[in-house]
Write a protein that holds these residues in place. Structure first.
Motif: not given
Length: 187
Positions: A35, A37, A39, A45, A47-49, A70
Motif C-alpha cells: 500500500h 498512501d 498526501t 489524499p 492511495s495506491y497498491f 507517503f
C-alpha cells in the motif's frame, strides 16, 4: 481537447515507486500487497497498491505526485500455516533453552508467534495450536511481517529492544524511488 488515454505521453508531475519484498535468504515473496498512501499540498489524499510478483517486486508507475509525503506498507495475510512445521517448535525450544540460539534478528522476529516482543514457551504453544488446527490464524500476529531493508538493528541479538520499522515514510519526494525494499519474515 487532447487526451492521452493510453498513457503514452510522459508526465513530469508524478513519480514511480518500486521495490522488493524478499526474505533474508533473498527469495521473492509473491502476492504481497504493498500500500502507498499519502498526501500532497492542497489535493485530496491518494492511495495506491500493487501485488508483488514471483520475484517479490512491486511497482507503482507514474501515479505518485511529486512533492508528496507517503507511507509504503506491505502486508500478506494468507495461508498462515504455510512453511510452519513441528521442526520450528524444536528450533524455538532450543533457542529458549540456550542450546542453539538464532543467529539472525529476522529468525527471532519469526519465532515471536504471539508478537509479545519476546521468545517464550507461549510462542511454542501458539504455533502448536496453529499446527493442530485449533487456530486458523495466530490471534495476535500476522503470517508475515516486513522490516524496512535499510534498517540496521543496533543489537542483532536483541531485535525487540528497539522499534523496527514495518513501513517506510517518504517525505516531500522529488524523484522516483525504485529501491523501497523490505525484508519479509514468515512467522
Amino acid at each position: 481537447i487532447v487526451q492521452d488515454n493510453l498513457g503514452n505521453c510522459p508526465s513530469t508531475d508524478h513519480i514511480n515507486v518500486a521495490g522488493a519484498l524478499k526474505t533474508e535468504m533473498l527469495d521473492g515473496v509473491e502476492e504481497g500487497t504493498v500500500h502507498i498512501d499519502g498526501t500532497v499540498n492542497f489535493a485530496p489524499p491518494f492511495s495506491y497498491f500493487d501485488l508483488s510478483d514471483a520475484n517479490g517486486t512491486y511497482q507503482v508507475f507514474n501515479n505518485v505526485p511529486i512533492a508528496s509525503t507517503f507511507v509504503i506498507a506491505p502486508e500478506k495475510d494468507d495461508n498462515p500455516l504455510n512453511g510452519v512445521t513441528t521442526y520450528d517448535l524444536v528450533l524455538i525450544s532450543k533457542h529458549i533453552l540456550g542450546l542453539e540460539t538464532f543467529n539472525s534478528p529476522y529468525k527471532m522476529i519469526a519465532a515471536d508467534a504471539n508478537k509479545s516482543g519476546t521468545i517464550t514457551t507461549f510462542d511454542v504453544v501458539e504455533l502448536r495450536k496453529l499446527i493442530l488446527g485449533i487456530y486458523d490464524v495466530l490471534p495476535d500476529n500476522t503470517p508475515w511481517r516486513f522490516v524496512d531493508k535499510s534498517f540496521v538493528f543496533p543489537d542483532p541479538t536483541s531485535p525487540f529492544s528497539v522499534f523496527f520499522p514495518e513501513y517506510k515514510t517518504v517525505e516531500s519526494i522529488q524523484s522516483s524511488q525504485m529501491e523501497e525494499d523490505f525484508v519479509s519474515v514468515k512467522i
